[in-house]
Design a protein around this motif. Structure first.
Motif, short mmCIF file in Angstrom:
data_model
loop_
_atom_site.label_atom_id
_atom_site.label_comp_id
_atom_site.label_asym_id
_atom_site.label_seq_id
_atom_site.Cartn_x
_atom_site.Cartn_y
_atom_site.Cartn_z
N ALA A 1 -13.66 34.13 -29.75
CA ALA A 1 -14.67 34.56 -28.77
C ALA A 1 -15.17 33.36 -27.96
O ALA A 1 -15.43 33.48 -26.75
CB ALA A 1 -15.83 35.25 -29.48
N THR B 1 -14.94 33.05 -23.92
CA THR B 1 -16.12 32.77 -23.09
C THR B 1 -15.86 31.57 -22.20
O THR B 1 -16.20 31.58 -21.00
CB THR B 1 -17.35 32.51 -23.97
OG1 THR B 1 -17.58 33.63 -24.82
CG2 THR B 1 -18.59 32.27 -23.12
N ARG C 1 -12.88 42.64 -31.36
CA ARG C 1 -14.25 42.12 -31.48
C ARG C 1 -14.55 41.08 -30.41
O ARG C 1 -15.63 41.07 -29.79
CB ARG C 1 -14.43 41.49 -32.87
CG ARG C 1 -15.83 40.94 -33.12
CD ARG C 1 -15.85 40.02 -34.32
NE ARG C 1 -15.09 38.79 -34.05
CZ ARG C 1 -14.86 37.84 -34.94
NH1 ARG C 1 -15.26 38.00 -36.20
NH2 ARG C 1 -14.18 36.74 -34.61
N ASP C 2 -13.60 40.17 -30.16
CA ASP C 2 -13.89 38.98 -29.36
C ASP C 2 -13.79 39.20 -27.85
O ASP C 2 -14.51 38.55 -27.08
CB ASP C 2 -12.94 37.84 -29.77
CG ASP C 2 -13.22 37.36 -31.18
OD1 ASP C 2 -14.33 37.63 -31.69
OD2 ASP C 2 -12.33 36.72 -31.79
N ARG D 1 -17.10 40.43 -26.35
CA ARG D 1 -18.10 39.35 -26.43
C ARG D 1 -17.82 38.26 -25.39
O ARG D 1 -18.74 37.76 -24.73
CB ARG D 1 -18.08 38.74 -27.83
CG ARG D 1 -18.61 39.66 -28.92
CD ARG D 1 -18.60 38.96 -30.27
NE ARG D 1 -19.09 39.84 -31.33
CZ ARG D 1 -19.22 39.47 -32.60
NH1 ARG D 1 -18.87 38.24 -32.98
NH2 ARG D 1 -19.67 40.32 -33.50
N TRP E 1 -20.58 37.35 -22.42
CA TRP E 1 -21.21 36.05 -22.44
C TRP E 1 -20.85 35.23 -21.21
O TRP E 1 -21.70 34.51 -20.65
CB TRP E 1 -20.83 35.29 -23.71
CG TRP E 1 -21.68 35.62 -24.89
CD1 TRP E 1 -21.30 36.22 -26.06
CD2 TRP E 1 -23.09 35.40 -25.02
NE1 TRP E 1 -22.38 36.40 -26.91
CE2 TRP E 1 -23.49 35.89 -26.29
CE3 TRP E 1 -24.06 34.84 -24.18
CZ2 TRP E 1 -24.81 35.83 -26.74
CZ3 TRP E 1 -25.38 34.77 -24.63
CH2 TRP E 1 -25.75 35.26 -25.88
N PHE F 1 -15.51 48.59 -29.83
CA PHE F 1 -16.54 48.55 -28.79
C PHE F 1 -16.48 49.82 -27.95
O PHE F 1 -15.41 50.24 -27.52
CB PHE F 1 -16.32 47.34 -27.87
CG PHE F 1 -17.34 47.25 -26.76
CD1 PHE F 1 -18.56 46.63 -26.97
CD2 PHE F 1 -17.07 47.81 -25.52
CE1 PHE F 1 -19.50 46.55 -25.95
CE2 PHE F 1 -18.00 47.74 -24.49
CZ PHE F 1 -19.22 47.11 -24.71
#
Length: 637
Positions: free
Chosen positions: A36, A40, A296-297, A300, A304, A453
């Motif tokens: 993640a 980002t 998951r990542d 995110r 972010w 998600f």
């Protein structure tokens, strides 16, 4: 049956199964290295580039300090789209981005169209950034005393068009020294370039060279690209925070008054440039197969990146408009400009170096995204098999990466920056619109596997139609003149520069004689300057233009010539009605619906010529689809 075949779909289950079978089909797996934090960083690398170092100046000059609201609006629109991207990325964690998502939601023909549009986003977007990088790099060399010839640092179209415009203005009495810096450079590039027959050799060599370097890095491997990207992000974040920290001491709050000098229209005028500053967050989704935990990542990383970059953009905009008056910021390098103006030249040098690094990091992310789109299309049979070849050692889509280098590097030599910026924006917005629409199409289908998600659901059944009615009331009650002018296609007066540059020598002399007759002591023999001095008083300017001894077609824009520029906005307005009906009948989710509307609005703000060029691009893509892709598709069984 033939029509049905155009909309054949892939299921999420089939896509995931295909990924598992890639190795046995000769398509080796990509290396999994990303977390993640890396995603980002890639998002920041893609977003913090031309926007914060260049386009923020023009947007601030148009909107004043209130440009922060434009950054908020654009960030909100991108966030809505990011929710849709994140939901799809969690549902289908493979390379391919919007192309793969559209294959699941709409079918093959739409997937092909969006894949073809993404080629425009990434390839044309990187051409744009390469040209911008070249401008900063040559400027940095100039500051060290190494001044390259203009004809090897400018594209052919800019030089040719700039030469013609400069000639027209000098014909009207403007001296070479009074031309804008861009026109002076274009004129110099054209007149000093080598000539082969009647062809002037003008090419942006540095733009091509940086593409070669970045392509080699991307070819070498994801781990190397990640490390280089993270390092460049750290450097430019440090520089930006330094700019904020130093600049804050020179902020004069009186420069924030008036806060919105040109009203809402002035703020929205920079919507295309500011949106371009956010392009790139979606490139994160193309790295799905190289993530350790994509479901998951990926969400995110996207969120972010947008949040961090929006905060940086807003703070930088406030600092810039506080350090100098907003109307001085219409320059190509606003950050360096304000520190030079305050005699802090050491900061200008630091900013110039960081701008070169920032642009290189944007190139890196975009140059990674394009080959992975092509790889996904090749896996599905829509492109030749070579495009899905993965390097056995470096674990990257090797052939597609090399082709991307040529597709970006060669046009970067010759293409015009404004043209490619807008083409990149419309291709990206189109992708965003379809991804948001895809989430809406799939929202009520129970047989679709869901990822970790999911976009928060808010029912738009009543909210959206009511909001549309409120918007109509505002338009006709509080903004009636502009609304009626739009609906009735009211004739518009051309700007002084548009009028003067359209004149031949004879008409220029007539206009000069007329304008000189209005003044007892003419201040200049520059015809454009004589006419432009009246533009601040709209009524007086219109009266003077009406009396100019030239054809009305030069003075005014009316009829279809005017209406054609409104066609994109009419498409948007008609679409709003359809979306209101759809949301009422299907209880659509509000967030992706707002993403669709926001992106469609920004498309409508682009010129009709961009829509025409984009349509031609899509038609060319359809020729390839029906000539090769349809019969070679893996679904053509």
């Amino acid at each position: 049956m033939a029509l049905k075949g155009l909309f054949r779909k892939k299921t999420v289950h089939d896509i995931m199964k295909q990924v598992e079978q890639n190795e046995s089909d000769g398509h080796a797996a990509l290396g999994k290295h990303l977390t993640a934090r890396d995603l980002t960083a890639f998002g920041i690398a893609a977003i913090v580039g031309a926007g914060i170092f260049s386009t923020i100046g023009k947007a601030s000059a148009d909107g004043g300090p209130a440009v922060i609201f434009l950054f908020l609006f654009t960030a909100l629109a991108c966030s809505f789209a990011a929710f849709a991207y994140a939901e799809f990325a969690s549902m289908v964690p493979v390379s391919g981005s919007a192309y793969t998502y559209s294959y699941v939601a709409f079918g093959e023909i739409i997937a092909w169209i969006i894949g073809w549009a993404l080629i425009m986003e990434y390839a044309v977007g990187n051409i744009t950034v390469a040209i911008s990088w070249s401008d900063y790099f040559t400027g940095l060399l100039r500051s060290t005393g190494l001044d390259l010839p203009q004809w090897i640092q400018m594209d052919y179209l800019s030089a040719s068009n700039g030469f013609k415009e400069a000639n027209a203005l000098m014909q009207g009495g403007k001296s070479f020294d009074n031309l804008s810096a861009n026109l002076q450079d274009a004129y110099t590039a054209w007149t000093t370039s080598p000539v082969i027959g009647s062809f002037h050799f003008v090419a942006d060599i540095p733009a091509m060279l940086i593409i070669i370097v970045i392509t080699a890095l991307v070819y070498r491997g994801m781990k190397e690209s990640r490390n280089a990207g993270n390092l460049m992000v750290l450097v430019k974040l440090f520089i930006i925070l330094l700019v904020i920290a130093v600049g804050a001491f020179y902020v004069d709050t009186t420069n924030w008054t008036p806060f919105a000098p040109n009203g809402v229209s002035g703020v929205l005028k920079g919507v295309s440039a500011v949106f371009f500053a956010y392009i790139g967050f979606d490139a994160i989704s193309t790295t799905a197969e190289e993530c350790k935990d994509p479901q998951r990542d990926l969400p995110r990383g996207m969120m972010w990146a947008i949040i961090i970059c929006t905060i940086l953009y807003i703070v930088i905009a406030l600092v810039l408009t506080g350090m100098v008056s907003y109307n001085e910021l219409n320059v190509g390098d606003p950050l360096a400009f304000v520190f030079e103006k305050l005699d802090l030249k050491w900061m200008s040098g630091i900013i110039a170096v960081s701008a070169v690094i920032a642009m290189a990091s944007v190139l890196l992310v975009f140059q990674m995204g394009q080959p992975r789109i092509w790889m996904s299309m090749s896996r599905d049979g829509l492109l030749p098999k070579k495009f899905s070849r993965v390097h056995p050692k470096f674990k990257t889509p090797s052939y597609a990466t090399i082709v991307t280098g040529f597709v970006v590097g060669i046009p970067a030599l010759f293409m015009n920056l404004t043209m490619v910026t807008d083409l990149c924006s419309i291709g990206t917005l189109f992708a965003f619109v379809l991804v948001c629409a895809g989430v809406l199409v799939l929202q009520n289908k129970p047989d679709i596997p869901r990822g970790k998600f999911k976009t928060p659901y808010v029912n738009s059944k009543y909210i959206f139609p009511v909001a549309l009615i409120i918007g109509l009331v505002y338009a006709f009650v509080y903004n009636n003149d502009a609304t009626m002018g739009f609906l009735t296609n009211e004739t518009q007066v051309n700007s002084s520069e548009a009028i003067i540059t359209a004149l031949d020598k004879s008409d220029t002399d007539k206009v000069y004689q007329y304008l000189v007759g209005l003044e007892s002591k003419p201040s200049t023999n520059d015809v454009e300057a004589l006419l432009s001095q009246y533009q601040e008083d709209t009524v007086k300017y219109e009266a003077i233009v009406a009396q100019l001894p030239i054809a009305d077609a030069i003075k005014y824009e009316s009829g279809f010539d005017l209406f054609k520029h409104k066609i994109p906005m009419w498409i948007f307005l008609i679409s709003l009605i359809g979306l209101a009906v759809w949301s009422y009948k299907q209880n659509l989710s509000l967030i992706p619906l707002l993403g669709l509307v926001s992106c469609l609005y920004m498309m409508a703000e682009l010129s009709v010529w961009n829509w025409i060029y984009f349509t031609v691009w899509l038609l060319l893509g359809l020729v390839i689809y029906f000539g090769f892709s349809r019969k070679n598709s893996k679904l053509n069984i």
